[in-house]
Design a protein around this motif. Structure first.
Motif, PDB file in Angstrom:
ATOM      1  N   ASP A   1       0.817  -1.215   0.000  1.00 58.48           N
ATOM      2  CA  ASP A   1       0.000   0.000   0.000  1.00 58.48           C
ATOM      3  C   ASP A   1       0.850   1.264   0.000  1.00 58.48           C
ATOM      4  OD1 ASP A   1       0.513  -1.242   2.567  1.00 58.48           O
ATOM      5  OD2 ASP A   1      -0.551   0.411   3.511  1.00 58.48           O
ATOM      6  N   ALA A   2       1.873   1.324   0.832  1.00 61.50           N
ATOM      7  CA  ALA A   2       2.683   2.543   0.915  1.00 61.50           C
ATOM      8  C   ALA A   2       3.480   2.768  -0.360  1.00 61.50           C
ATOM      9  CB  ALA A   2       3.620   2.465   2.121  1.00 61.50           C
ATOM     10  N   ALA A   3       4.032   1.697  -0.908  1.00 56.90           N
ATOM     11  CA  ALA A   3       4.837   1.824  -2.125  1.00 56.90           C
ATOM     12  C   ALA A   3       3.972   2.162  -3.327  1.00 56.90           C
ATOM     13  CB  ALA A   3       5.593   0.522  -2.387  1.00 56.90           C
ATOM     14  N   PHE A   4       2.767   1.621  -3.383  1.00 54.78           N
ATOM     15  CA  PHE A   4       1.899   1.846  -4.536  1.00 54.78           C
ATOM     16  C   PHE A   4       1.579   3.331  -4.689  1.00 54.78           C
ATOM     17  CE2 PHE A   4      -2.293   1.249  -6.799  1.00 54.78           C
ATOM     18  CZ  PHE A   4      -1.743   0.704  -7.940  1.00 54.78           C
ATOM     19  N   MET A   5       1.341   3.983  -3.585  1.00 52.18           N
ATOM     20  CA  MET A   5       1.068   5.419  -3.650  1.00 52.18           C
ATOM     21  C   MET A   5       2.348   6.242  -3.642  1.00 52.18           C
ATOM     22  SD  MET A   5      -0.904   8.001  -3.871  1.00 52.18           S
ATOM     23  CE  MET A   5      -2.604   7.518  -3.561  1.00 52.18           C
TER      24      MET A   5
ATOM     25  N   ASN B   1      -2.641  -4.546   1.333  1.00 52.60           N
ATOM     26  CA  ASN B   1      -2.730  -3.306   2.099  1.00 52.60           C
ATOM     27  C   ASN B   1      -2.559  -3.597   3.586  1.00 52.60           C
ATOM     28  OD1 ASN B   1      -3.350  -0.851   3.236  1.00 52.60           O
ATOM     29  ND2 ASN B   1      -5.071  -0.437   1.879  1.00 52.60           N
ATOM     30  N   ASN B   2      -1.319  -3.506   4.051  1.00 47.95           N
ATOM     31  CA  ASN B   2      -1.021  -3.724   5.466  1.00 47.95           C
ATOM     32  C   ASN B   2      -1.411  -2.534   6.335  1.00 47.95           C
ATOM     33  OD1 ASN B   2       0.347  -6.314   5.228  1.00 47.95           O
ATOM     34  ND2 ASN B   2       1.975  -5.187   4.194  1.00 47.95           N
ATOM     35  N   GLN B   3      -1.814  -1.452   5.700  1.00 50.51           N
ATOM     36  CA  GLN B   3      -2.227  -0.219   6.382  1.00 50.51           C
ATOM     37  C   GLN B   3      -1.076   0.430   7.144  1.00 50.51           C
ATOM     38  OE1 GLN B   3      -6.448  -0.293   7.786  1.00 50.51           O
ATOM     39  NE2 GLN B   3      -6.137  -2.516   7.846  1.00 50.51           N
ATOM     40  N   ILE B   4       0.129   0.163   6.628  1.00 50.77           N
ATOM     41  CA  ILE B   4       1.313   0.775   7.222  1.00 50.77           C
ATOM     42  C   ILE B   4       2.483   0.562   6.258  1.00 50.77           C
ATOM     43  CG2 ILE B   4       2.033  -1.322   8.455  1.00 50.77           C
ATOM     44  CD1 ILE B   4       2.869   0.524  10.787  1.00 50.77           C
TER      45      ILE B   4
ATOM     46  N   CYS C   1      -5.083   4.123  -0.908  1.00 47.91           N
ATOM     47  CA  CYS C   1      -3.755   4.013  -1.514  1.00 47.91           C
ATOM     48  C   CYS C   1      -3.852   3.761  -3.009  1.00 47.91           C
ATOM     49  CB  CYS C   1      -2.957   2.900  -0.844  1.00 47.91           C
ATOM     50  SG  CYS C   1      -3.626   1.236  -1.103  1.00 47.91           S
ATOM     51  N   THR C   2      -5.024   3.393  -3.478  1.00 46.82           N
ATOM     52  CA  THR C   2      -5.228   3.104  -4.895  1.00 46.82           C
ATOM     53  C   THR C   2      -5.723   4.310  -5.686  1.00 46.82           C
ATOM     54  OG1 THR C   2      -7.464   2.351  -4.358  1.00 46.82           O
ATOM     55  CG2 THR C   2      -5.733   0.676  -4.474  1.00 46.82           C
ATOM     56  N   ASP C   3      -5.860   5.451  -5.053  1.00 49.59           N
ATOM     57  CA  ASP C   3      -6.426   6.603  -5.762  1.00 49.59           C
ATOM     58  C   ASP C   3      -5.572   7.040  -6.939  1.00 49.59           C
ATOM     59  OD1 ASP C   3      -8.716   6.751  -4.289  1.00 49.59           O
ATOM     60  OD2 ASP C   3      -7.969   8.237  -2.872  1.00 49.59           O
TER      61      ASP C   3
END
Length: 959
Positions: free
Chosen positions: A383-387, A415-418, A433-435
């Motif tokens: 999740d963090a890397a994708f955004m 999405n680990n939410q961190i 995170c997918t926006d």
């Protein structure tokens, strides 16, 4: 037909149908309206509405409210109880007593408006339902959605049991109560799956997905065997992690715990993909959960994984190899229906998302090779890397481009939410995170990773959507990370409250076991037996690992790579790169031929005609001609060529003109498309370096028999793709035994262009040169380029080729070649000085690239016969050819390395460190270069000229 009536268009169409059957069956005003419309008139209808409670005539949802006289104590429910009839007409019939003297037409429109308010509620669930879905396994269920409150739509709880038509809502009968409609929509859009899809621009794609979700309430009906399969895969995932954690204490593995549903999802995704005609899937992912994927999806022998954890042979991988959670694999899997599908998991460094364009390039190459018609990319993100990483939007942007499309990618965000220790509020400015994927207008499924069956449902929808519409699909699986960033990290230092929740949670498997036991699909004893079997199998594998050598090198050089090899430069013989003169003349002639009626730009037409004439007459020709003949000769010999770059068709400096544009129509014509049985593809790329270079590198991995070229607009623009160079291009052979024949064309040369357009940073490539991993060339003639490009294809040795290409030399009067140079010559790593007598030489200038011509011109003007100029055309690998060239000069002769770059840049440090290995110390070595500097070049043209003259004078020994 009656779009001007908005939400009431359906009602008007109903009236029109009645009118066509019997004009007398509708009111006189409507008869006049329809008569006027059918007679070609404007069809104006004058109706009066009662005053609205809203000041602007509409409520907050843009829907006209029911007439005020209709708002008695029964509210909307009074309209909705029509026992029969169709649409708004039935409502109006029931409402007759309530509306009194209001015109019948107005009653019909008011009833339609009521129906429209229900539709607005339906639409609100579709558009905004994802905001209120129960998708966070760590969060409390969201409160009732205020946006979906009945009052916002002019409805009340009294309307719950009123019935309404359900036109356009799949999965419901033709009529349903408001209560049933809301329950249906809530389960579809606000349960374990939240979907963003109404922004999809293609109506057929949007409507298909809407119907697919609503017809099933967005749930998949698994039979018992399928449920047990999901349970088994969850068990595989969980037990593997627990077993490794127990037996290799403290070892990094980047656990998938908390995201075990990923394994069940991938297992069934492979089955679904094969069922939809997919024959190969290329997977890219970072290190989280990678070992689990290797063991449970890629069928890698767990004994090899355990052997990598034990790592008890320190001499085996000295200076090479990679950590176990970066490795790739490939396998052929047979699905539950007997279909075979090939899986490839790409090798990936710790740079997370940078594998994305590599995977896309590999898929494009496989698709164009044509051996497997159905090839699909699957990218697994964090999740963090994708955004957070810029290579993501660069790759997404290529999805719809002619030169880069792969027919749709499945994106799974774990999405680990961190991100390491950074929470979402500190890592992105958006809700999801997918926006970042909104740019593509594709569906995004947000799904609770603790609900495996919901994960399976979105997996099924994703593969069906991709196959139907050839677009990307995004799955955002919200889960959690049981441990820290790695197993040695303590997350409770920075996220104490999050980990209080995680510490109390049952595992995903345990949640699913309870669900299956409760529904009677299995028993606790059966679930425990599956677990025990998996534990026993892993224990046996570990014991066998201790008794033998299970550490294996990655498999390589199979399939299309069988005829090729890497290894030392000395192992490969030079290829015959010459082409007969008659063939060259034929190629030049065909390059100049245009389709009938094609209106080429006169200046460009003159250039290609001049090429033909000079080749035919064996007259000196320029760089663009040599390059064009290299391409034409290879394509005529059945070679596939692909060249991309921001100005690839024309060439940054207007030297190539591979594609011509009709002056009147703008139509394109590429002559090289019509040569032999080969293929020539040239694409102007998006303004991207790391994304496009990664794509071309990936393409080269599956095109060993072709010439794959990326050309930078200016050489220093490669700065934006340094990760691809460092982590893939130059090191893949050492780390993963992966070869590539990718060619980089990097414009380089000091001509007063300033700090950003002078240097392609030769020093960086030479610093990265070792073990004959790449070829680095700085060429000085069109013939050298011709032979270098052909050599790159004709030799079976596959290493990346970096060519520092010229700018001013493209049209330099001395930087020319002849047809004979191509027909009778070959590639020269070193070009000796033929204009001096070695016995007279007191000073040898050793240089590379464009500076040669500056030195040559100055020497000629000065009439110096005691200075020889030797060109080192291939900077790496260097072989004995350099020593042979210098052997003609007497011991003690001064050898001066000359470069335009500052002393701390360019090739000097590499040459100073390595030349003695080839030539010994008999020729005293020194350097002439610009003074060491932090910036590659001056921004002043006059300063550049001053520096260049001084440098040339110093090189020639002029006082």
């Amino acid at each position: 037909m009656f779009d001007e009536f908005g939400i009431n268009a359906g009602f008007v169409e109903d009236l029109h149908a009645r009118y066509q059957q019997s004009p007398q069956s509708v009111d006189e005003k409507w008869r006049r309206f329809f008569e006027s419309r059918e007679g070609g008139g404007s069809g104006k209808l004058e109706l009066s509405y009662p005053p609205s409670p809203s000041s602007n005539g509409v409520n907050g949802n843009g829907v006209y409210p029911a007439p005020a006289v209709a708002r008695n104590g029964n509210g909307a429910a009074a309209y909705a109880q029509a026992p029969h009839g169709n649409g708004a007409a039935a409502y109006a019939q029931l409402a007759e007593p309530l509306l009194g003297g209001v015109a019948r037409d107005e009653r019909l429109l008011a009833a339609a408006a009521l129906q429209g308010r229900v539709y607005q509620l339906v639409n609100a669930y579709r558009v905004r339902g994802h905001l209120f879905a129960k998708i966070d396994p760590l969060g409390t269920p969201p409160d009732a959605a205020p946006e979906l409150d009945l009052a916002n739509f002019g409805l009340t709880e009294a309307d719950y049991d009123a019935t309404f038509p359900t036109v356009g809502v799949a999965g419901l009968p033709e009529r349903a109560t408001l209560r049933q409609i809301i329950a249906h929509l809530s389960e579809t859009y606000c349960s374990s799956i939240g979907v963003e899809f109404t922004h999809i621009e293609e109506p057929d794609a949007r409507e298909w997905l809407q119907n697919a979700m609503e017809s099933t309430r967005n749930r998949i009906a698994l039979d018992r065997n399928e449920s047990i399969r999901v349970l088994t895969r969850l068990t595989d995932a969980e037990i593997f992690e627990q077993f490794v954690h127990k037996n290799f204490v403290g070892a990094k593995r980047f656990s998938a715990e908390g995201a075990e549903s990923m394994i069940a999802m991938l297992d069934l995704l492979v089955d679904y993909a094969a069922g939809h005609g997919i024959e190969e899937m290329v997977i890219g992912m970072a290190h989280r959960g990678r070992l689990n994927v290797l063991a449970n999806i890629m069928d890698k022998n767990v004994r090899e994984i355990f052997a990598a954890f034990r790592d008890n042979n320190p001499e085996r991988n000295l200076g090479r190899g990679d950590v176990k959670y970066h490795l790739g694999a490939s396998t052929d899997r047979v699905t539950s229906t007997g279909r075979k599908i090939h899986l490839s998991l790409a090798f990936n460094p710790s740079h997370l998302e940078f594998v994305n364009p590599v995977v896309e390039g590999r898929v494009r190459a496989k698709q164009e090779r044509g051996k497997r018609q159905g090839v699909i990319p699957l990218l697994i993100h964090g999740d963090a890397a994708f955004m957070g990483q810029g290579v993501v939007p660069e790759t997404l942007n290529m999805a719809g481009l002619e030169g880069y499309s792969t027919g749709g990618t499945i994106h799974l965000v774990v999405n680990n939410q961190i991100g390491f220790t950074t929470v979402p509020s500190d890592s992105r400015s958006t809700r999801y995170c997918t926006d970042i994927t909104r740019m593509l207008k594709v569906p995004v499924f947000h799904v609770n990773g603790e609900d495996p069956e919901a994960v399976i449902q979105v997996t099924r929808l994703a593969i069906e959507f991709r196959q139907r519409f050839h677009k990307d699909v995004v799955i955002d699986m919200l889960c959690y990370r049981k441990y820290g960033h790695n197993e040695g990290d303590e997350p409770r230092f920075t996220q104490p409250t999050m980990y209080q929740l995680i510490d109390r949670k049952p595992t995903v498997r345990e949640v699913y076991v309870n669900q299956l036991v409760g529904s009677g699909q299995t028993t606790q004893a059966q679930a425990d037996q599956i677990k025990a079997d998996r534990q026993a199998a892993l224990a046996l594998a570990l014991e066998e690992t201790k008794q033998g050598d299970w550490l294996r090198a990655p498999s390589a050089m199979e399939g299309v790579w069988t005829p090729y090899y890497g290894g030392p430069d000395a192992r490969v013989e030079e290829a015959d790169t010459s082409v007969p003169r008659e063939k060259l003349i034929e190629l030049a002639t065909r390059l100049s031929e245009l389709p009938h009626g094609f209106n080429a730009n006169p200046k460009v037409k003159a250039i290609i005609d001049q090429r033909r004439e000079k080749v035919a007459a064996n007259q000196p020709f320029d760089w663009g001609t040599g390059e064009a003949l290299a391409f034409a000769s290879l394509v005529s010999e059945n070679t596939r060529i692909r060249i991309t770059g921001q100005d690839a068709r024309r060439g940054t400096f207007s030297h190539r003109h591979a594609t011509l544009f009709d002056n009147k129509t703008g139509a394109r014509y590429t002559a090289l498309d019509n040569f032999g049985t080969g293929k020539f593809d040239v694409y102007d790329s998006p303004l991207s370096e790391q994304g496009v270079l990664g794509f071309e590198y990936g393409y080269s991995l599956d095109t060993p028999d072709g010439l794959v070229i990326w050309e930078a607009q200016f050489g220093d623009f490669l700065n934006g793709a340094q990760v691809i160079v460092d982590q893939f291009i130059v090191s893949a052979e050492d780390k993963w035994l992966r070869l590539s024949g990718l060619t980089l064309l990097l414009p380089h040369g000091y001509e007063g262009g300033g700090p950003e357009h002078s240097s392609a940073r030769i020093e960086r490539f030479l610093q990265l040169s070792a073990s004959d991993n790449i070829q680095v060339c700085n060429l000085t003639t069109p013939a050298q380029l011709f032979h270098a490009l052909r050599r790159q294809v004709l030799r079976p040795w596959r290493k990346p080729l970096v060519i520092f290409t010229p700018k001013s030399l493209l049209r330099h009067k001395e930087a020319v070649s002849t047809t004979d140079d191509l027909a009778n010559g070959s590639f020269q790593r070193v070009i000796a000085d033929k204009d001096t007598n070695p016995a007279d030489v007191k000073r040898v200038l050793l240089c590379t690239g464009k500076v040669y011509y500056d030195l040559y011109d100055a020497r000629k003007k000065l009439g110096r016969k005691d200075v020889a100029i030797v060109r080192l055309e291939q900077l790496y690998p260097i072989n004995e050819e350099l020593a042979k060239t210098l052997a003609v000069y007497a011991d003690g002769t001064k050898l001066v390395w000359v470069q335009e770059e500052p002393k701390n840049m360019g090739p000097w440090y590499f040459m100073h460190s390595n030349l003695q290995n080839y030539i010994g110390d008999r020729l005293p070595l020194s350097v002439v270069a610009r003074p060491a500097a932090a910036s590659p070049a001056t921004g002043s043209h006059s300063s550049h000229e001053f520096e260049q003259h001084r440098l040339v004078d110093e090189a020639l020994g002029k006082d």
